[in-house]
Write an enzyme that holds these catalytic residues in place. Structure first.
Site, PDB file in Angstrom:
ATOM      1  CG  HIS A  69     -91.089 -63.724  12.010  1.00  0.00           C
ATOM      2  ND1 HIS A  69     -91.134 -64.920  12.778  1.00  0.00           N
ATOM      3  CD2 HIS A  69     -90.063 -64.418  10.743  1.00  0.00           C
ATOM      4  CE1 HIS A  69     -91.596 -66.195  12.374  1.00  0.00           C
ATOM      5  NE2 HIS A  69     -90.514 -66.221  11.428  1.00  0.00           N
ATOM      6  CG  ASN A 103     -91.619 -69.493  15.323  1.00  0.00           C
ATOM      7  OD1 ASN A 103     -90.277 -68.822  15.401  1.00  0.00           O
ATOM      8  ND2 ASN A 103     -92.307 -69.402  14.019  1.00  0.00           N
ATOM      9  CB  CYS A 147     -86.654 -68.551   9.265  1.00  0.00           C
ATOM     10  SG  CYS A 147     -88.190 -67.392  10.291  1.00  0.00           S
ATOM     11  CG  HIS A 148     -89.226 -70.963   6.017  1.00  0.00           C
ATOM     12  ND1 HIS A 148     -89.768 -72.279   6.408  1.00  0.00           N
ATOM     13  CD2 HIS A 148     -90.755 -70.025   5.941  1.00  0.00           C
ATOM     14  CE1 HIS A 148     -90.657 -71.952   7.297  1.00  0.00           C
ATOM     15  NE2 HIS A 148     -91.391 -70.957   6.834  1.00  0.00           N
ATOM     16  CE1 TYR A 188     -91.496 -60.005  15.363  1.00  0.00           C
ATOM     17  CE2 TYR A 188     -92.455 -60.193  13.630  1.00  0.00           C
ATOM     18  CZ  TYR A 188     -91.833 -60.780  14.634  1.00  0.00           C
ATOM     19  OH  TYR A 188     -90.690 -61.551  14.951  1.00  0.00           O
TER      20      TYR A 188
END
Length: 488
Positions: A201, A149, A170-171, A258
């Site tokens: 994300h 990241n 990413c997971h 975010y």
């Protein structure tokens, strides 16, 4: 098959071990070479001892090398995996601590918001160094798999400026799908079919089918609100689901960073978070968790080494994308996953240059994205806010432009909801000065930033945040683990 995989930042011991065992679950890969590299010789020694033990216990011909010389590790590598944290926990602590002085309360702070943007400034020059080495000494056509990241910024820089074949991994999508399958009562996550798309994300489950039956918003909301655990831990995600009509992949705590609505008033923050685990919104939660994990690993290393003597169990292969991508590329066994790549028209209502996270298929011809996806307007709008910040952040990092960096931070949704322009300008000066050793591109700007700070009249506060927990000692962690074991 015989080829070389280089892992940069291999001193991330737990994650490197997971990637290693996942890859060796592929029968054709037993003869490959893993080249580990890290700035920490101490960590390299620990992870190499663990991986050597795994190779020995499973009687494999796999070769493992370790070196602090990155170019040596990359030489001839067909695949390069990065899981670095530039500046380590020392710089990360400043990513959380300094914004708190200006009222910005972050849970994770490593992908977006003030902390994530500064993290990107530290990472991007290093990512470009990686890319230079890959171009010069790795195998022709080498593929760069970035796990580090801030995902979108790192991948953006590697593709646009590093000129290396790069995919970000990413997971979050897998974890979100597991949650949805659970609340809907599925026996296995494999019963759930979905399209999940957006940016890292901020990826959205825009289409859901359980055993072929379409799942709508109302059914999903009811399922989450009825769940005895997620109804408490994912309050913010559920609220976004109700308003947007689709579920977000990101954790309750990280999603709140975010968006400009849920963390801007200290008295409101506790309404939307849950303190049962750091990931649900705790102030500086990931920093605390990372610090405790590092301390725990150092102390319990003999037990980790002993556990490495167990046989590899292919049934326990994780859902991390890396091993599945390599298997598809090398064996032509098709893999479907969600990948961070340049948009180039895949998502119709996001910019062409943005780094998106969206479905794709992998085979021997490469990663092939499913094109023509259109996000719901609200999802696209929130993604656009972050994309604009990411673009400015990448360009600032490349140019060493502190004015553009300040504008990027100013346009971050949560920062803009909390701080004034004067506060943002001073905060960025303070962060650049505090992290100067990891920001070579801003060396020319540090003296003037120091001068401005010495004459500043902008007030700050001594604030730990709305929901801060102290780092637990090894003794406390051991006692908690013993209590859980006894209770379970």
């Amino acid at each position: 098959m015989s080829f070389k995989i280089a892992i940069i930042g291999a001193g991330s011991v737990g994650f490197t071990k997971k990637l290693f065992t996942d890859i060796l679950c592929v029968p054709e890969f037993k003869d490959i070479e893993f080249a580990l590299t890290d700035v920490s010789e101490h960590n390299l020694g620990m992870i190499k001892a663990i991986l050597d033990r795994i190779v020995e216990a499973n009687k494999l011909p796999t070769k493992v090398t370790a070196t602090t010389n990155r170019r040596e590790a990359l030489e001839g590598a067909r695949y390069i995996i990065s899981c670095v944290r530039v500046g380590g926990l020392e710089a990360y602590a400043d990513d959380i601590r300094i914004p708190l002085k200006y009222g910005i309360d972050q849970c994770v702070g490593d992908t977006i918001c003030a902390g994530g943007i500064l993290y990107g400034q530290r990472n991007i020059p290093v990512i470009l160094d990686f890319c230079k080495d890959i171009r010069e000494v790795a195998a022709t056509g080498a593929k760069f798999l970035n796990y580090a990241n801030p995902m979108a910024m790192n991948t953006w820089a590697a593709i646009e400026y590093g000129k290396v074949d790069t995919v970000g991994l990413c997971h979050g999508v897998q974890h979100g799908a597991e949650q949805i399958a659970e609340v809907l009562g599925a026996k296995s996550p494999s019963e759930l079919d979905y399209v999940c798309s957006g940016i890292n994300h901020q990826t959205w489950f825009i289409e859901l089918r359980l055993n072929g039956r379409t799942i709508g918003k109302d059914e999903l909301v009811a399922a989450f609100e009825a769940h005895p655990v997620y109804s408490k831990q994912e309050k913010l995600r559920i609220d976004v689901l109700k308003r947007f009509g689709v579920y977000s992949t990101e954790s309750n705590g990280h999603l709140s960073e975010y968006l400009p609505w849920y963390r801007k008033r200290p008295e409101e923050i506790t309404r939307w978070i849950d303190m049962s685990d750091w990931i649900h919104g705790e102030t500086g939660g990931y920093l605390r968790y990372s610090t405790e994990t590092r301390n725990w690993f150092e102390t319990e290393y003999p037990q980790f080494l002993e556990a490495a003597s167990k046989p590899i169990d292919p049934a326990k292969r994780s859902n991390e994308h890396a091993s599945h991508i390599l298997e598809a590329l090398e064996t032509n066994r098709v893999y479907r996953g969600h990948f961070n790549v340049k948009n180039n028209g895949v998502i119709t209502n996001l910019p062409q240059d943005a780094i998106i996270e969206s479905p794709g298929f992998v085979d021997r011809f490469g990663i092939n994205m499913a094109a023509g996806i259109t996000l719901p307007e609200a999802c696209a709008a929130t993604c656009m806010a972050s994309i604009n910040v990411q673009r400015m952040s990448v360009h600032a990092a490349i140019a060493g432009d502190i004015d553009l960096l300040k504008l990027a931070v100013l346009h971050d949704p949560l920062v803009g909801a909390v701080s004034t322009p004067e506060e943002v300008w001073q905060m960025v000066d303070e962060m650049v000065v505090a992290q100067a050793q990891w920001l070579p591109q801003y060396a020319h700007a540090v003296p003037a930033a120091k001068e401005r700070l010495s004459n500043s009249k902008v007030k700050t506060r001594d604030w730990a945040g709305a929901a801060r927990r102290s780092v637990r000692s090894i003794e406390e962690l051991r006692a908690e683990k013993a209590a859980l074991k006894q209770a379970g």
